[in-house]
Write an enzyme that holds these catalytic residues in place. Structure first.
Site, PDB file in Angstrom:
ATOM      1  N   HIS A  67     -16.097 -25.839  25.618  1.00 17.24           N
ATOM      2  CA  HIS A  67     -17.360 -25.697  26.339  1.00 17.24           C
ATOM      3  C   HIS A  67     -18.004 -27.059  26.584  1.00 17.24           C
ATOM      4  CE1 HIS A  67     -21.852 -25.160  26.133  1.00 17.24           C
ATOM      5  NE2 HIS A  67     -21.583 -24.321  27.113  1.00 17.24           N
ATOM      6  N   GLU A  70     -16.274 -28.705  29.412  1.00 18.15           N
ATOM      7  CA  GLU A  70     -16.726 -28.124  30.691  1.00 18.15           C
ATOM      8  C   GLU A  70     -18.011 -28.815  31.165  1.00 18.15           C
ATOM      9  OE1 GLU A  70     -18.296 -24.039  30.488  1.00 18.15           O
ATOM     10  OE2 GLU A  70     -19.738 -24.966  31.845  1.00 18.15           O
ATOM     11  N   HIS A  71     -18.950 -29.006  30.243  1.00 21.38           N
ATOM     12  CA  HIS A  71     -20.203 -29.689  30.593  1.00 21.38           C
ATOM     13  C   HIS A  71     -19.936 -31.093  31.123  1.00 21.38           C
ATOM     14  CE1 HIS A  71     -23.946 -27.618  28.902  1.00 21.38           C
ATOM     15  NE2 HIS A  71     -22.996 -26.702  28.925  1.00 21.38           N
ATOM     16  N   GLU A 142     -29.175 -25.906  23.911  1.00 23.77           N
ATOM     17  CA  GLU A 142     -28.626 -24.649  24.448  1.00 23.77           C
ATOM     18  C   GLU A 142     -28.283 -23.690  23.305  1.00 23.77           C
ATOM     19  OE1 GLU A 142     -24.623 -23.321  26.881  1.00 23.77           O
ATOM     20  OE2 GLU A 142     -25.442 -25.315  27.288  1.00 23.77           O
TER      21      GLU A 142
END
Length: 426
Positions: A67, A70-71, A142
């Site tokens: 993840h 991906e960022h 987040e």
């Protein structure tokens, strides 16, 4: 280029495997004014133990790194990919799932520019100590936001109850502790291992010229150098269907209690058509048990045990699988008992031939309808391919399924596989 014609759906899919190993699928949609493309790697949040490319020994990387990657991919030395897509009037996005990471765009104009941009930014990693450290704080916020989200905690708390060791039990974003262990070097190690074109799939759908589009993709890829692909060796964790915890309760700032009942799969080694058949059979049973047209749903509603928050989902993948049924409720104990009873008794259910045909036709119709959505096609097609299936074969599998096939999967409904997660007001 291979041409695959599906007369029953009136669709034609074009396929080519490029010299660098990238698999390209194109679905022309005459009359559609929207283009949609996904560029997906077979790398998700559970793929934390693997042999890095060019090495011999397994390593284990921190939770949440897929993840995190991906960022970071949207940031390059020349700027932000999001802003470039905006200049070409496109909507862009990305998501990390348990077993894949996808980058995508949709647009009605500048299709070729956007397709080149998609291929370029995903194949141009740019990680520095400074931008990695900066991202840690963003992702930590987040994670903190989701920690305060009761529905998110209900969902992942249920999965955590089910699994003991499989990486699916950990939030896709990881934990605040794990993301602070991520370094620039680890990101490059993961990128170089999993983002090789031979480990990825490009799917494009829209009213495009097939020859021009494949030529654009070939030209784009021919300008880039990639090392020879080595098959990715990663460790999968297979578990029995015995759950990690039978039940857990958490108190949060909610006005109404929330209940989720999960059931864990024990047939997680299926792939290809075997997986497709198993999944379709379970889909039909879950529709029979919990859809709005089911007797159970109406009874739960009449007894004021559920409201419009009621939902259910079924996830069946290689190495893990589960079903989750959830709702807000004023009677958490009673709803928990009723849902568990429904799942336990399903093992001995007797579905009539008429009921089976009705449910099968209903889901078959929904599946055919999904072929009108470019977004749904592109995302589902990749998920199917990564599991050794062809989405366009699903219609035939629906048609071939019999009531006897339904009865074969009933052992899924095992009392040992059931867990409960409850969120109560503080």
């Amino acid at each position: 280029m291979e041409k695959m014609v599906y007369d029953n759906l009136k669709e034609t899919v074009y396929y080519e495997k490029l010299d660098n190993g990238l698999e390209v699928y194109m679905l022309p949609k005459k009359g559609f004014n929207k283009f949609y493309a996904t560029f997906t790697t077979k790398y998700g949040s559970i793929d934390n133990t693997f042999i890095p490319i060019g090495k011999k020994d397994y390593i284990t990387v921190p939770d949440g790194i897929a993840h995190f990657l991906e960022h970071k991919m949207f940031e390059s030395e020349s700027g932000d990919a999001f802003e470039k897509f905006t200049e070409y009037a496109a909507n862009s996005n990305a998501y990390t799932a348990f077993n894949r990471t996808a980058y995508l765009f949709s647009c009605t104009s500048y299709f070729e520019e956007n397709l080149n941009l998609l291929l370029d930014f995903v194949q141009d990693p740019y990680f520095t100590d400074q931008n990695v450290d900066k991202e840690k704080n963003i992702i930590a916020q987040e994670i903190s936001m989701y920690d305060d989200n009761p529905d998110w905690q209900l969902y992942f708390g249920t999965i955590e109850n089910m699994f003991k060791e499989n990486g699916v039990r950990v939030d896709i974003a990881g934990t605040e502790e794990s993301i602070y262990q991520i370094t620039k070097e680890l990101l490059y190690e993961c990128y170089n291992t999993f983002y090789h074109p031979a480990n990825m799939l490009l799917f494009v759908v829209g009213d495009m010229d097939i020859d021009q589009t494949i030529e654009l993709i070939r030209n784009n890829q021919s300008k880039k150098d990639f090392k020879p692909f080595e098959k990715v060796e990663k460790k999968f964790v297979f578990e029995s269907n015995e759950v990690n915890q039978k039940q857990t309760l958490t108190k949060m700032d909610v006005s109404t209690p929330k209940v989720a009942v999960g059931i864990k799969n024990n047939e997680s080694r299926f792939q290809g058509k075997e997986l497709m058949k198993y999944e379709i059979a379970l889909d039909i049973i879950f529709d029979y048990l919990f859809s709005k047209s089911s007797t159970n749903y109406q009874q739960l509603l009449d007894d004021a045990l559920i409201n419009n928050t009621f939902s259910y989902e079924l996830t069946i993948e290689y190495s893990y699988g589960f079903g989750i049924i959830s709702s807000d409720t004023e009677k958490p104990d009673e709803l928990t008992k009723r849902l568990k009873d429904i799942l336990i008794n399903a093992r001995h259910m007797k579905m009539s031939e008429e009921e089976f045909t009705r449910r099968k036709n209903k889901l078959l119709g929904a599946s055919i309808k999904s072929f009108n959505s470019p977004d749904a096609i592109a995302n589902s097609f990749t998920r199917y391919k990564f599991n050794g299936m062809n989405m366009f074969d699903a219609i035939k599998e629906y048609e071939k399924l019999t009531l006897a096939d339904i009865e074969e999967v009933l052992p899924f409904f095992d009392e040992r596989a059931i867990t409960t997660k409850v969120i109560m007001p503080k």
